[in-house]
Design an enzyme around this catalytic site. Structure first.
Site, PDB file in Angstrom:
ATOM      1  CG  ASP A 190      -1.852  -1.166   1.294  1.00  9.21           C
ATOM      2  OD1 ASP A 190      -1.891  -1.956   0.329  1.00  9.21           O
ATOM      3  OD2 ASP A 190      -2.540  -1.311   2.327  1.00  9.21           O
ATOM      4  CG  ASP A 216      -4.376  -5.944  -4.389  1.00  8.76           C
ATOM      5  OD1 ASP A 216      -5.428  -5.521  -3.872  1.00  8.76           O
ATOM      6  OD2 ASP A 216      -3.267  -5.842  -3.844  1.00  8.76           O
TER       7      ASP A 216
END
Length: 375
Positions: free
Chosen positions: A124, A253
């Site tokens: 992230d 994702d």
């Protein structure tokens, strides 16, 4: 005459070879950063947190905000994480880790204060593009200093030749968040919590295919953030947006992944195949099967992720892929598409924000920068 005067005229030190070199999601994996559970703290209360997690987890988060995660969640996740690290090492992959941090410490800016979260998901906060590693400007205030736990690694990579940069540190004032936001209902136009006050983005909203990147606009990545990446990378790269039909989008994702040259995996609930970018017209589009249900009541209550975490897989190379052992339907689908799935357990990582793809940052993959599409 000193020794230095004997050096060849115009002589130069041996050029450094960057330890950071990763251009796509599928070249043979050589080095990876794996997150930590140490000091994990439930995210502090904020609209950008509650709007991005499932409703039942949002209630849990609201009640426990700023407190350490309970041992009942930490211990099974830690066992699975340790097994995952051992699996990666058994495959000959170098594994590095961020520093352990007490995320319950309070910090502040002139405009707000917060406690931290955790460093379970390096995907992230850091974006690797070739030999460059970029610190991202994340929209969750509790993640404001998260990259500091990776600073020892970043400094080491830099000294050894990597490029290290950071997007502008965001202010994260109220002007960034729409005070009237509510998730759109089915049939309503898409809307987002974030305004365009300043650029913010999570690296996990991007996937890489050489000179082409794919991104989703989300409740942690705004248009200014996408444009910052586009301008920063310059004309050698193209950034394509994947439209997501998820009502509360966060991270690409579990929506869209590139698995190998010519093969992309999509979430049939979130992606309209007919609206994919034109560059994908010659690729095989693999439709993810419905996830196997999670029956553990504690996980159903506390997971920060939706059911499509079954898509959160990690490519070891163009064939081998690590996937969740629980999701047998996905394992069978991967086999039918010509991949070699390696089952592993990481189901109990979901309360901390992800699975195999989220929990890792591929620092080095063997292979060079290529274009996989007509330009």
């Amino acid at each position: 005459m000193n020794d230095a005067s004997k050096a060849p005229v115009g002589g130069a030190a041996e050029p450094l070879r960057s330890p950071v070199a990763s251009h796509n999601e599928w070249d043979p994996l050589e080095e990876v950063v794996v997150g930590r559970l140490d000091g994990a703290t439930t995210p502090s209360r904020h609209s950008v947190v509650s709007c991005n997690v499932p409703p039942w987890a949002a209630r849990f988060q609201w009640l426990t905000a700023g407190f350490r995660y309970p041992r009942a969640l930490i211990e099974p996740a830690q066992r699975e994480l340790d097994q995952f690290v051992s699996l990666l090492q058994s495959l000959g992959i170098t594994v590095t880790r961020p520093d352990a941090v007490d995320h319950r410490q309070r910090f502040s800016t002139p405009n707000w204060s917060s406690r931290g979260f955790c460093n379970t998901c390096p995907r992230d906060s850091l974006l690797v593009i070739g030999e460059e590693i970029i610190e991202t400007p994340m929209a969750w205030p509790c993640r404001y200093f998260e990259t500091h736990s990776y600073r020892a690694l970043l400094k080491d990579y830099f000294r050894r030749g990597a490029r290290w940069s950071a997007a502008p540190k965001p202010q994260l004032t109220d002007a960034l968040y729409d005070p009237h936001y509510r998730p759109p209902r089915p049939g309503e136009p898409m809307r987002y919590l974030l305004t365009e006050f300043e650029p913010v983005f999570d690296a996990a909203d991007f996937v890489r295919a050489g000179r082409d990147l794919f991104v989703t606009r989300s409740n942690v990545t705004n248009r200014m953030g996408i444009e910052w990446v586009r301008r920063h990378l310059g004309p050698d790269y193209r950034v394509h947006e994947i439209e997501s039909r998820c009502r509360t989008p966060m991270h690409i994702d579990t929506t869209f992944l590139v698995l190998a040259p010519g093969k992309a995996l999509i979430n049939p609930e979130y992606v309209d195949v007919d609206r994919l970018p034109d560059v994908l017209s010659s690729w095989d589009i693999l439709v993810a099967p419905q996830p196997d249900p999670i029956r553990d009541p504690l996980l159903r209550l506390t997971s920060l992720c939706g059911k499509w975490l079954s898509m959160n897989i990690l490519m070891i190379d163009e064939k081998r892929v690590i996937a969740e052992r629980h999701h047998t339907t996905m394992l069978r689908a991967l086999e039918s598409w010509g991949f070699e799935p390696i089952p592993c357990d990481l189901l109990h990582y979901a309360p901390f924000g992800g699975s195999f793809h989220c929990a890792t940052l591929d620092v080095r993959r063997r292979g060079g920068l290529e274009s996989y599409f007509d330009r």
